[in-house]
Design a protein around this motif. Structure first.
Motif, PDB file in Angstrom:
ATOM      1  N   GLY A 241      -3.230   0.012  -3.198  1.00 23.25           N
ATOM      2  CA  GLY A 241      -2.421  -1.200  -3.137  1.00 23.25           C
ATOM      3  C   GLY A 241      -2.173  -1.759  -4.524  1.00 23.25           C
TER       4      GLY A 241
ATOM      5  N   TRP B  98       0.825  -1.206   0.000  1.00 22.44           N
ATOM      6  CA  TRP B  98       0.000   0.000   0.000  1.00 22.44           C
ATOM      7  C   TRP B  98       0.856   1.251   0.000  1.00 22.44           C
TER       8      TRP B  98
ATOM      9  N   ALA C 139      -5.635   5.270   0.139  1.00 21.15           N
ATOM     10  CA  ALA C 139      -4.617   4.228   0.145  1.00 21.15           C
ATOM     11  C   ALA C 139      -4.766   3.410  -1.126  1.00 21.15           C
TER      12      ALA C 139
END
Length: 583
Positions: free
Chosen positions: A126, A57, A124
């Motif tokens: 990822g 992340w 965030a």
């Protein structure tokens, strides 16, 4: 999902720009001096290899002020994409989570913000790919604790916020979705979904803004008199304005039909021959970040070559690309991000022991569920684009292996259920032949990726020509469907020349393409040619590639190789028509 648009009842604020950026963090204030551009992949922005090679992340953050005039409205965050996983926080509150790196998602944040006030927005992102993601991949951990991502697709795993982020307002009762299906007689079947049951009205406007049809009800049919069709190279767009008390939304559309009949691909009932490219969203520094300047220039270069179409290899492209194709009459084969569903590739490239591609231990039900969701989101986003004439469900899957039919048959059925108006295809890998392929009969068009003269019979174009013709005739004879080449190409170093058939030279790339065209013109069921690739693009590091894949007919910075001029000569004379069969 409707694309955000400013209307008399809706407003939007672009959140593009520079965001704080960190490899470690959380929804609280980020302690970082780094800033990252949005939209852009983050990998090539920084000089630190720890950023480029990061697996896991990353964190983006900025302050956002809600316009003071939005009191009483629904307030929505909309992310055009987060590659490959996204989590969105308003303050410390998680408000949205999404998996799938190339389709949009949103969150209604009305209860968490106030008009006229600021809030902290954290996203965030990822980049991890596993056996249950689309595309798939594998993560390993080295002895010193470093995490390493591997994958079976031949383009770099760029990640981040590569497309725009928006703050939008909507009325409390609003239009949620619109679906349109058109007929050559000017009929337009429509469905309008609203957040609450409410009376719906529709108006159809022509390109000059003149009202040409009206209707009432959430579903219905209207008819445009003396309709002007959307045609490849001659686009014409109407606008359906859906209205309810307190909200309206304009949906652009074109009137056109698509059909496969025998071995012909028909647009508006007329045979269509595809010329163009497989492409990538790939540019220096930006990675997969959308850029309007490159969008305009790339379409100009496609027009210069005489291309009439492209495939969104190997993922859905930015919505701006699809809108541009609608407005400029370029035909699109729209592809999911299902690339790499073929473990035989790993065996061939890395000498790994062979494993079955489709099994509970490799790509099984969980992978297929993720694939199905990718199809749902692609169709939901792009269903109203007249430029989109076919759905491509996967690139180079192991369609020759046991389990392929059980994996793909439900996905084909799902796609037809979601959109019965467009043909469905996939692109077959070299290992899959007309003799051993297990799924081609499920699809409408046979698309094949072939590299005779490059990976097979390298430098021997006479042998390659015989292989290619035998291969293509086999597909046409077995399945009796339209056949097109979805990939063919040769790596070429710009400026490298030779008087002999020497691979990597500009002369060899040109001769390689000319050989393919001779064969294509001899196959009666053949309906199109998409060169691999439009432009050179970045790939993972390794001995198989030197600074990326060089199969482009343009360099990565869009300078033409000799093959681009040769394609221009051929395609400018075709204009969507198949060459006369010389036999």
């Amino acid at each position: 999902m409707l694309k955000p648009r400013p209307t008399p009842t809706r407003e939007l604020v672009s959140l593009d720009g520079l965001w704080r950026f960190a490899l470690e963090g959380g929804p609280g204030p980020l302690d970082t001096a780094l800033e990252a551009a949005v939209p852009a992949s983050y990998n090539d922005l920084f000089t630190d290899p720890a950023v480029r090679d990061h697996v896991g992340w990353v964190w983006y953050q900025r302050q956002v002020r809600v316009p003071r005039g939005w009191a009483g409205e629904r307030i929505v965050l909309r992310l055009d994409a987060a590659t490959h996983h996204g989590r969105v926080y308003v303050g410390d509150v998680l408000v949205a989570e999404h998996t799938g790196g190339y389709t949009p998602f949103e969150a209604d944040i009305t209860e968490h913000v106030r008009a006229g006030q600021e809030f902290r927005l954290t996203v965030a992102v990822g980049n991890e790919l596993t056996g249950v993601t689309i595309p798939p991949g594998t993560i390993t951990v080295s002895a010193d604790g470093r995490r390493r991502q591997t994958y079976l697709h031949d383009f770099y795993n760029y990640a981040g916020l590569a497309r725009s982020v928006w703050l939008c307002s909507r009325p409390p009762v609003h239009i949620q979705d619109i679906t349109l299906v058109t007929g050559l007689d000017g009929t337009v079947r429509y469905t309008v979904e609203t957040s609450e049951p409410t009376p719906v009205r529709v108006r159809v406007l022509d390109a000059a803004g003149t009202q040409v049809a009206v209707g009432e009800g959430a579903t219905g049919t209207v008819r445009i008199e003396d309709v002007t069709l959307w045609r490849p190279g001659a686009p014409y767009l109407y606008e359906l304005v859906a209205e309810i008390d307190g909200d309206s939304y304009p949906q652009p559309f074109g009137v056109r039909t698509v059909e496969v009949r025998g071995t012909e691909f028909l647009i508006n009932g007329e045979p269509f021959y595809f010329t163009g490219f497989g492409r990538h969203e790939d540019t220096p520094v930006r990675g997969k970040g959308h850029d309007d300047a490159y969008l305009v220039h790339d379409f100009q270069l496609m027009d210069w070559t005489g291309a009439n179409s492209f495939r969104t290899s190997h993922y859905p492209y930015a919505e701006e690309v699809m809108d541009f194709a609608d407005r400029h009459g370029i035909v699109v084969i729209d592809e999911t991000a299902a690339v790499g569903l073929n473990l035989a590739v790993a065996s061939g490239l890395f000498g790994a022991p062979p494993r079955p591609t489709f099994s509970p231990e490799t790509y099984g039900e969980a992978t297929r569920d993720a694939h199905a969701q990718a199809i749902r989101e692609l169709v939901a986003r792009d269903k109203n684009h007249p430029s989109v004439v076919m759905w491509c469900l996967a690139n180079e899957p192991a369609s020759n292996e046991e389990g392929a039919r059980e994996y793909f048959e439900p996905l084909v059925e799902l796609t037809r259920e979601l959109d019965p108006t467009r043909p469905v295809t996939y692109s077959a890998v070299m290992f899959a032949t007309h003799d051993n392929d297990r799924i081609a009969d499920l699809f409408d068009v046979v698309c094949v990726n072939r590299y005779y003269g490059w990976y097979i019979a390298t430098g021997d174009l006479a042998t390659a020509e015989a292989y290619l013709e035998r291969d293509l005739r086999g597909w046409a004879e077995r399945f009796g469907k339209p056949v097109m080449m979805s990939e063919y190409g040769a790596d070429t170093q710009p400026g490298l020349h030779s008087v002999w058939d020497t691979p990597w030279t500009e002369e060899y790339q040109q001769a390689y393409l000319e050989m393919h065209h001779r064969v294509f013109d001899r196959i009666e069921a053949f309906v199109g040619e998409h060169v691999w690739n439009f432009a050179d693009f970045q790939t993972a590091h390794g001995i198989h590639r030197v600074d990326g894949n060089k199969k482009g007919v343009f360099t990565r910075d869009r300078r033409p190789k000799a093959a681009a001029h040769a394609l221009r000569t051929r395609w400018k004379g075709l204009a969507g028509r198949k060459p006369a069969n010389p036999r």
